[in-house]
Design a protein around this motif. Structure first.
Motif, short mmCIF file in Angstrom:
data_model
loop_
_atom_site.label_atom_id
_atom_site.label_comp_id
_atom_site.label_asym_id
_atom_site.label_seq_id
_atom_site.Cartn_x
_atom_site.Cartn_y
_atom_site.Cartn_z
N GLU A 143 0.85 -1.21 0.00
CA GLU A 143 0.00 0.00 0.00
C GLU A 143 0.87 1.25 0.00
O GLU A 143 1.91 1.30 0.63
CB GLU A 143 -0.90 0.00 1.24
CG GLU A 143 -2.09 -0.90 1.08
CD GLU A 143 -3.03 -0.83 2.27
OE1 GLU A 143 -3.12 0.23 2.90
OE2 GLU A 143 -3.65 -1.86 2.55
N GLN A 174 -6.69 -1.97 -4.30
CA GLN A 174 -6.60 -0.98 -3.22
C GLN A 174 -7.83 -0.07 -3.27
O GLN A 174 -8.44 0.23 -2.23
CB GLN A 174 -5.30 -0.17 -3.40
CG GLN A 174 -5.09 0.95 -2.40
CD GLN A 174 -5.02 0.46 -0.95
OE1 GLN A 174 -4.71 -0.71 -0.71
NE2 GLN A 174 -5.34 1.32 -0.01
N GLU A 192 -10.76 0.56 -0.49
CA GLU A 192 -11.16 1.88 0.01
C GLU A 192 -12.65 2.10 -0.19
O GLU A 192 -13.34 2.66 0.66
CB GLU A 192 -10.36 2.98 -0.70
CG GLU A 192 -8.93 3.05 -0.20
CD GLU A 192 -8.05 3.92 -1.07
OE1 GLU A 192 -8.59 4.73 -1.85
OE2 GLU A 192 -6.82 3.77 -0.98
N GLN A 246 -14.47 0.29 2.43
CA GLN A 246 -14.38 1.00 3.71
C GLN A 246 -15.37 2.17 3.73
O GLN A 246 -16.07 2.40 4.70
CB GLN A 246 -12.96 1.53 3.92
CG GLN A 246 -12.02 0.45 4.44
CD GLN A 246 -10.56 0.90 4.42
OE1 GLN A 246 -10.23 1.96 3.91
NE2 GLN A 246 -9.71 0.06 4.99
#
Lengths: 210, 370
Positions: free
Chosen positions: A87, B140, B144, B147
């Motif tokens: 990340e 990723q 997100e 979330q």
């Protein structure tokens, strides 16, 4: 983790052109959770340098050297799922390109991967990138750093032209260079242009970490 | 050239050179072939003809034409013993009654091909690198998004709950001071907020599932009591729509370890779906039993069914099938996906069997842990 016998076995398979055999070794190392930087420097880079020496001493042909490079480049794809999984909060950006007319790209690509491994957002433009294309890309992406790779010494004039063009259009942009061509000279040219010469992936990794 | 030089040239041609060299009879029989020609083509001297080595797709190869017009180069495809034909440029030189044939490959052509293949390989590997990188970025971003979805759903839950509670309160307590139109408005607010609550609950579940946080709270459960409790809402829903809910209860009185609230959620979802897809007057059958160490639960409806091509969409998020609900009921499109996850989390299976026009049977089966 990369023992001498394992390295020798890998090099032997690589020189034989045994892509599957090499892939098995790399996959085993990845499954054992090998440190990616170690994989790059102790297996890929080390074997490529050795193959370069064998070619320079006329022990293997150009075609075999190309085959070895192509296999190694294909093996990097096995590493990418792990390399890119990290990340990144607000990563710094680096654009790495090969000099115009430079058809050897694996060194530049591995440098881009070392940046990625250190949390940078790396953009690799590939072999033989025309200067105008590189300048357009830099303008568009606004990187924090640009790297130029050159493998064949006769491409030094093209590298010089690239460095001058970057300095002319992006005065304050930091530039570094690297590649096997510097074993034959050209470091003064880099110094004069204000760029920084990075001699190896290990040094690059240390500098990024610092 | 002296004779010894000629011999050395001939020896080189015979043993080391990578030129195909044949000595041919006027009829095209191979009288001699150098080492390279023999190993590459597998030809047998005095037994093979030159024509047999040529890959002749159009059937137009005539050896005599080459003899009459020996000046080359003639591009011929030669069948190699490896099975892969290769192109060679041939020159034919008549010497007395025999013909010498020299076949070479075009090095420039090979070099160009090598360069192009290497470039293509580089481009392919660069594209693979970009794809791996984009894939990691997408994963990723998806994380997100989940979330955000989870946070938004969580924060919306409380205000929606308040709207629901107060609209119910007003409908119960203030109905006598409201006219019919105002009561209608309140009912709409109440129904809409119930749907919103369901939507938000589903989003929270999906967010937890996608984030890998779909944990079960496992306890021993009395199946019959749990089913009676979870079917209460469905009985009410069915009677409002004029549908008979027929429950065929199994005989198993031992406690079974499961997450009771999640299994109730799955059962309510499945039975609600069956009722929503049934017409007034239909019967929905709910059947459960324990067999071969598994708790098996089925819901059978006589609704419009699902066409085979849409079956695969059934357990995917927002994978609504083309089948319309008979009462125009709203759906979040997440219920079946969540139900599927609940059953999978219990190491079970969820199966659908449907005949268009005749109805659908949905069955889940979970191994029981006493």
């Amino acid at each position: 983790m990369i023992t001498d016998p394992l390295y020798r076995q890998y090099l032997h398979l690589l020189l034989q052109g045994n892509r599957n055999g090499c892939a098995r070794i790399v996959q085993q190392l990845l499954d054992q959770n090998i440190d990616i930087k170690a994989l790059y420097t102790e297996l890929f880079q080390k074997s490529l340098y050795r193959v370069g020496e064998l070619w320079e001493s006329n022990q293997i042909s150009v075609a075999r050297e190309h085959l070895v490079t192509a296999i190694t480049e294909g093996l990097l794809n096995l590493v990418y799922p792990r390399l890119f999984e990290k990340e990144r909060a607000t990563p710094k950006k680096v654009v790495i390109s090969c000099a115009a007319n430079e058809f050897h790209q694996i060194g530049g690509k591995m440098a881009a991967d070392i940046f990625e491994l250190n949390g940078w957002d790396s953009h690799f433009l590939g072999a033989n990138t025309p200067v105008e294309h590189m300048l357009e890309y830099i303008q568009e992406e606004k990187p924090d750093l640009v790297g130029l790779s050159v493998t064949v010494y006769c491409n030094m004039p093209a590298l010089k032209a690239g460095l001058e063009a970057i300095k002319s259009d992006f005065k304050d942009l930091d530039v570094f260079v690297g590649g096997q061509a510097f074993n034959w000279g050209g470091r003064n040219l880099v110094k004069q242009s204000g760029a920084r010469y990075i001699p190896s992936l290990d040094v690059l990794d240390t500098i990024i970490t610092e | 050239m002296t004779q010894s030089k000629q011999q050395k040239v001939y020896d080189y041609l015979e043993k080391k050179s990578q030129i195909l060299f044949f000595v041919l009879s006027p009829g095209g029989s191979i009288i001699e072939a150098n080492g390279f020609a023999r190993s590459m083509t597998g030809c047998l001297v005095h037994k093979t003809t030159f024509a047999e080595l040529v890959v002749d797709f159009s059937g137009s190869f005539v050896f005599q034409e080459l003899v009459q017009n020996p000046r080359g180069p003639h591009l011929l495809n030669i069948s190699l013993s490896s099975g892969v034909p290769q192109s060679f440029y041939f020159d034919f030189e008549p010497v007395g009654t025999q013909i010498l044939a020299f076949g070479m490959q075009d090095l420039d052509e090979i070099k160009t091909m090598q360069h192009q293949v290497l470039s293509l390989n580089q481009e392919l590997n660069n594209a693979a690198r970009s794809l791996h990188k984009k894939n990691a970025q997408l994963l990723q971003l998806n994380k997100e998004k989940n979330q955000f979805l989870g946070m938004a759903a969580h924060d919306l839950r409380k205000p929606i709950g308040l709207i629901l509670t107060y609209s119910e309160f007003l409908l119960d307590e203030a109905a006598h001071v409201l006219d019919a139109e105002q009561q209608g408005f309140l009912t709409t607010i109440n129904t809409a907020s119930m749907f919103m609550k369901k939507l938000v609950d589903d989003f929270l579940d999906v967010s937890a599932i996608e984030a890998g946080r779909f944990d079960l709270d496992l306890h021993p459960v009395d199946i019959a009591a749990m089913l009676a409790h979870s079917l209460k809402i469905n009985h009410l829903q069915a009677s409002k729509k004029g549908i008979a809910l027929q429950v065929e209860t199994g005989k198993f009185h031992h406690p079974v370890v499961m997450d009771a609230s999640r299994i109730e959620q799955a059962i309510t979802n499945l039975v609600s779906n069956a009722i929503e897809h049934s017409r007034p007057g239909d019967t929905v059958i709910v059947r459960w039993f324990v067999r071969n160490g598994s708790f098996v639960f089925s819901v059978i409806d006589k609704g419009p069914g699902i066409v085979p091509t849409e079956m695969q969409k059934l357990f995917t998020p927002f994978g609504k099938t083309g089948t319309k609900k008979t009462g125009g009921e709203k759906s979040t499109g997440l219920g079946m996906m969540i139900t599927h996850k609940i059953i999978k989390a219990h190491n079970g299976d969820l199966l659908a069997d449907s005949i268009p026009g005749q109805g659908t049977t949905i069955t889940f089966k979970i191994p029981i842990k006493a």
